[in-house]
Design a protein around this motif. Sequence first.
Motif, PDB file in Angstrom:
ATOM      1  N   THR A 142       0.842  -1.206   0.000  1.00 33.08           N
ATOM      2  CA  THR A 142       0.000   0.000   0.000  1.00 33.08           C
ATOM      3  C   THR A 142       0.874   1.251   0.000  1.00 33.08           C
ATOM      4  OG1 THR A 142      -1.664  -1.203   1.271  1.00 33.08           O
ATOM      5  CG2 THR A 142      -1.869   1.194   1.236  1.00 33.08           C
TER       6      THR A 142
ATOM      7  N   VAL B 159      -1.412   0.142  -8.939  1.00 31.64           N
ATOM      8  CA  VAL B 159      -2.435  -0.710  -8.363  1.00 31.64           C
ATOM      9  C   VAL B 159      -1.770  -1.579  -7.309  1.00 31.64           C
ATOM     10  CG1 VAL B 159      -3.824  -2.752  -8.829  1.00 31.64           C
ATOM     11  CG2 VAL B 159      -4.014  -0.799 -10.331  1.00 31.64           C
ATOM     12  N   GLN B 160      -2.425  -1.728  -6.180  1.00 33.25           N
ATOM     13  CA  GLN B 160      -1.969  -2.652  -5.147  1.00 33.25           C
ATOM     14  C   GLN B 160      -3.030  -3.717  -5.022  1.00 33.25           C
ATOM     15  OE1 GLN B 160      -3.640  -3.474  -2.335  1.00 33.25           O
ATOM     16  NE2 GLN B 160      -2.419  -3.306  -0.500  1.00 33.25           N
ATOM     17  N   SER B 161      -2.626  -4.980  -5.129  1.00 27.49           N
ATOM     18  CA  SER B 161      -3.610  -6.065  -5.154  1.00 27.49           C
ATOM     19  C   SER B 161      -3.156  -7.184  -4.211  1.00 27.49           C
ATOM     20  CB  SER B 161      -3.716  -6.572  -6.600  1.00 27.49           C
ATOM     21  OG  SER B 161      -4.925  -7.198  -6.821  1.00 27.49           O
ATOM     22  N   PRO B 162      -3.810  -7.337  -3.060  1.00 26.71           N
ATOM     23  CA  PRO B 162      -3.346  -8.298  -2.054  1.00 26.71           C
ATOM     24  C   PRO B 162      -3.998  -9.673  -2.172  1.00 26.71           C
ATOM     25  CG  PRO B 162      -5.070  -6.947  -1.103  1.00 26.71           C
ATOM     26  CD  PRO B 162      -4.959  -6.545  -2.562  1.00 26.71           C
ATOM     27  N   THR B 163      -3.308 -10.664  -1.649  1.00 21.53           N
ATOM     28  CA  THR B 163      -3.877 -12.007  -1.513  1.00 21.53           C
ATOM     29  C   THR B 163      -3.478 -12.533  -0.147  1.00 21.53           C
ATOM     30  OG1 THR B 163      -3.570 -12.426  -3.864  1.00 21.53           O
ATOM     31  CG2 THR B 163      -3.931 -14.344  -2.485  1.00 21.53           C
ATOM     32  N   TYR B 164      -4.450 -12.988   0.595  1.00 24.06           N
ATOM     33  CA  TYR B 164      -4.104 -13.580   1.888  1.00 24.06           C
ATOM     34  C   TYR B 164      -5.043 -14.727   2.194  1.00 24.06           C
ATOM     35  CZ  TYR B 164      -7.826 -10.422   3.469  1.00 24.06           C
ATOM     36  OH  TYR B 164      -9.005  -9.747   3.609  1.00 24.06           O
ATOM     37  N   THR B 165      -4.744 -15.448   3.272  1.00 22.70           N
ATOM     38  CA  THR B 165      -5.560 -16.608   3.617  1.00 22.70           C
ATOM     39  C   THR B 165      -6.459 -16.240   4.791  1.00 22.70           C
ATOM     40  OG1 THR B 165      -4.072 -17.480   5.276  1.00 22.70           O
ATOM     41  CG2 THR B 165      -3.620 -18.089   2.995  1.00 22.70           C
ATOM     42  N   ALA B 166      -7.262 -17.215   5.218  1.00 24.98           N
ATOM     43  CA  ALA B 166      -8.179 -16.952   6.327  1.00 24.98           C
ATOM     44  C   ALA B 166      -7.433 -16.897   7.664  1.00 24.98           C
ATOM     45  CB  ALA B 166      -9.270 -18.014   6.372  1.00 24.98           C
TER      46      ALA B 166
ATOM     47  N   PRO C 284      -5.390  -5.844 -12.803  1.00 27.42           N
ATOM     48  CA  PRO C 284      -4.790  -5.434 -11.527  1.00 27.42           C
ATOM     49  C   PRO C 284      -3.896  -6.461 -10.842  1.00 27.42           C
ATOM     50  CG  PRO C 284      -7.081  -6.024 -11.198  1.00 27.42           C
ATOM     51  CD  PRO C 284      -6.807  -6.202 -12.664  1.00 27.42           C
ATOM     52  N   ARG C 285      -3.661  -7.602 -11.434  1.00 32.77           N
ATOM     53  CA  ARG C 285      -2.782  -8.573 -10.791  1.00 32.77           C
ATOM     54  C   ARG C 285      -1.511  -8.727 -11.626  1.00 32.77           C
ATOM     55  NH1 ARG C 285      -5.471 -12.684  -7.159  1.00 32.77           N
ATOM     56  NH2 ARG C 285      -6.754 -11.321  -5.879  1.00 32.77           N
ATOM     57  N   ALA C 286      -0.399  -9.060 -10.937  1.00 33.80           N
ATOM     58  CA  ALA C 286       0.868  -9.242 -11.638  1.00 33.80           C
ATOM     59  C   ALA C 286       0.854 -10.536 -12.440  1.00 33.80           C
ATOM     60  CB  ALA C 286       2.009  -9.256 -10.630  1.00 33.80           C
TER      61      ALA C 286
ATOM     62  N   GLN D 231       5.646 -16.571 -11.017  1.00 29.89           N
ATOM     63  CA  GLN D 231       5.403 -15.566 -12.063  1.00 29.89           C
ATOM     64  C   GLN D 231       6.526 -14.540 -12.182  1.00 29.89           C
ATOM     65  OE1 GLN D 231       1.650 -15.384 -10.274  1.00 29.89           O
ATOM     66  NE2 GLN D 231       0.540 -15.337 -12.216  1.00 29.89           N
TER      67      GLN D 231
ATOM     68  N   LEU E 279      -4.895   6.921  -2.756  1.00 25.80           N
ATOM     69  CA  LEU E 279      -4.944   5.506  -3.062  1.00 25.80           C
ATOM     70  C   LEU E 279      -6.178   4.946  -2.354  1.00 25.80           C
ATOM     71  CD1 LEU E 279      -2.972   3.534  -4.596  1.00 25.80           C
ATOM     72  CD2 LEU E 279      -2.418   2.653  -2.330  1.00 25.80           C
TER      73      LEU E 279
ATOM     74  N   THR F 180     -11.298 -15.698   1.417  1.00 28.58           N
ATOM     75  CA  THR F 180     -10.394 -14.603   1.060  1.00 28.58           C
ATOM     76  C   THR F 180     -10.070 -14.563  -0.430  1.00 28.58           C
ATOM     77  OG1 THR F 180      -8.443 -15.953   1.532  1.00 28.58           O
ATOM     78  CG2 THR F 180      -9.315 -14.628   3.349  1.00 28.58           C
ATOM     79  N   HIS F 181     -10.762 -15.383  -1.210  1.00 24.80           N
ATOM     80  CA  HIS F 181     -10.426 -15.445  -2.634  1.00 24.80           C
ATOM     81  C   HIS F 181     -11.618 -15.053  -3.506  1.00 24.80           C
ATOM     82  CE1 HIS F 181      -6.445 -17.112  -2.000  1.00 24.80           C
ATOM     83  NE2 HIS F 181      -6.970 -17.826  -1.035  1.00 24.80           N
TER      84      HIS F 181
ATOM     85  N   MET G 191      -8.421  -4.446  -3.828  1.00 26.69           N
ATOM     86  CA  MET G 191      -7.325  -3.760  -4.511  1.00 26.69           C
ATOM     87  C   MET G 191      -7.335  -2.268  -4.211  1.00 26.69           C
ATOM     88  SD  MET G 191      -8.444  -3.700  -8.490  1.00 26.69           S
ATOM     89  CE  MET G 191      -7.591  -2.221  -8.973  1.00 26.69           C
ATOM     90  N   HIS G 192      -6.181  -1.673  -4.271  1.00 27.39           N
ATOM     91  CA  HIS G 192      -6.039  -0.229  -4.080  1.00 27.39           C
ATOM     92  C   HIS G 192      -5.597   0.382  -5.404  1.00 27.39           C
ATOM     93  CE1 HIS G 192      -5.814  -1.615   0.053  1.00 27.39           C
ATOM     94  NE2 HIS G 192      -5.783  -0.382   0.520  1.00 27.39           N
ATOM     95  N   GLU G 193      -6.128   1.569  -5.686  1.00 25.10           N
ATOM     96  CA  GLU G 193      -5.762   2.236  -6.927  1.00 25.10           C
ATOM     97  C   GLU G 193      -5.911   3.743  -6.725  1.00 25.10           C
ATOM     98  OE1 GLU G 193      -8.043   0.704 -10.197  1.00 25.10           O
ATOM     99  OE2 GLU G 193      -6.500   1.186 -11.644  1.00 25.10           O
TER     100      GLU G 193
END
Lengths: 192, 375
Positions: A21, A36-43, A64-66, A86, B7, B117-118, B177-179
């Motif tokens: 962020t 763009v900031q795009s997060p992935t996390y688990t529960a 928005p994802r790499a 990736q 952002l 979370t997905h 996502m943030h933008e």
Amino acid sequence: MDRYELRFGGVGGQGVILAGTILAEAAVIYDGLYAVQSPTYTAQVRGGATKVDVIIGKTPIIYPRATAIDFFLALAQRSYDVFHHQLKEGGLLLVDSTLVSRVDEDRYRVYRVPITDLAEREIGRVVVVNTISLGLTVAMTKVVSRKAIEQAVMARAPRGTEEMNMKALQLGFAKAEEMGFAPEETKAEEAV
Amino acid sequence: MDKKIQLWEGNHLVAEAAIRAGCRFFAGYPITPSSEVAEYMAWKLPQVGGTFIQMEDEIASMGAIIGASLAGVKSMTATSGPGFSLKQENLGFACIAEIPVVILNVMRGGPSTGLPTHPSQMDVMQARWGTHGDHWIIAIAPAYMDEIFRGTVRAFNLAEKYRVPVIILLDEILGHMHEGYEIPDDFEIIDRAKPDVPPEEYFPYDDSKGDVPPLAPFFTGYRYNVTGLNHDKSGFPTTNPELIQRDMERQRRKLYANLDDILWYDEYKLDDAEIGLVAFGSMGRSAQVAVDLAREQGIKAGLFRPITLWPFPEEKVQQLAEQVDTILVPEMNLGQLILEVERCVHGKANVEGVNKVGGLPIEPPEILEAIKARI
């Protein structure tokens, strides 16, 4: 380069998503770039494999994802194992050598820095691992200016931690220069 | 350096847009990946004289926003799949009682607890048919920050204008996502029509002046009955078949006779397209990149991206079917939007899905491969 893709991988609690962020804020608010900031996390709140993609460019980011990563920061072995695929061949790989040992040496340009160790030893607080990482990332990639990341970190630092965070950021810059990354005046190839 | 650019997280932007649209009541129960909306509302609503309440569950949250809206306050709730399922009963009540409310569903994998979370796009059909019985609703699925902001404002406007529940569908990617985004000031705000007759002459479902009867706020002297039973113009239950037929047809007509006002979509490089894509939300963004990748290889692809999912922009898809031989529908489910596309295309083009459900998005190169496989 029109689009630069970064990914920070760690485990829940290390602050990688916040680092993403802050980097995106540096790009958008202080350097006038698109990001763009795009997060992935688990529960799991703590300990689950976590990543954040930050894509920075001179034109709007559509997807928005790499998908073809230029720079990957691994702060945990598990996150490296799960999320490195990736990263482009020959891409920059920065690992926290305190916590990550097994990496694909032949595939990437690997840089090892004992980030967690440095945080404890030089700053006295492990919580600044993400700030040191931001310093390293910006000094290695020049994807945003040092001034922009300084402003972004300061804007987010909780009151009373400004000095500690600034010191951590500068430590990151210094460690990158020790590894041969040029100071800001000379533009490196990775710059956007 | 422009300080106005910030952002924004998708979820936070929905909340901010709601407040700018006039929302002053939020009731909810936190659930990943929508919790940031509740978090933002709890922080911001009290600062603007609004009310935030965390209810005991999603059912009660939906009830609370219906009640608040009847008191004349623009109201919303936010949730994800499991909570959206719980809201369906009261959503039906809002439909038959014609109460303007806005419901955000940030889609995650399902069914049941699924993938908290997905991302997924598995609630396309639930948004339309999740509650039982014939009913008519609006569902908006933005893809970009500007659409998230304007789409949220629009959700409130449409709810108020047509006395109807409006659903906003995001997915985990867009919610989290943030933008960079600069909040605009060039947007219209619509408030519901209020009665121009004294309380003793007021009927809440009197359609003599149009398909959307004015809605009097409670506690202002107007007293009327609100029920989930079919009702006459006074709001009291009726089983009169003619009245019910007329009332249900009006509820349908108030939306479907105004499609020009309600429908919202985007077209990308469709003019000379020989292969069409239909995708929405975050997969609309992926598909747009896939169109560019295909064109770099000399394939004339184009994208139709519905932003209003319900009512569905039927005519536009019919036109697309006249133009191209093949339409691909990439979506993060095993085939939901495609059913609506197939219905509209009616055999005039091949319609094929590009589907993924493991919690990972369909990336542009994957859509490109699907395009190339059909050329």
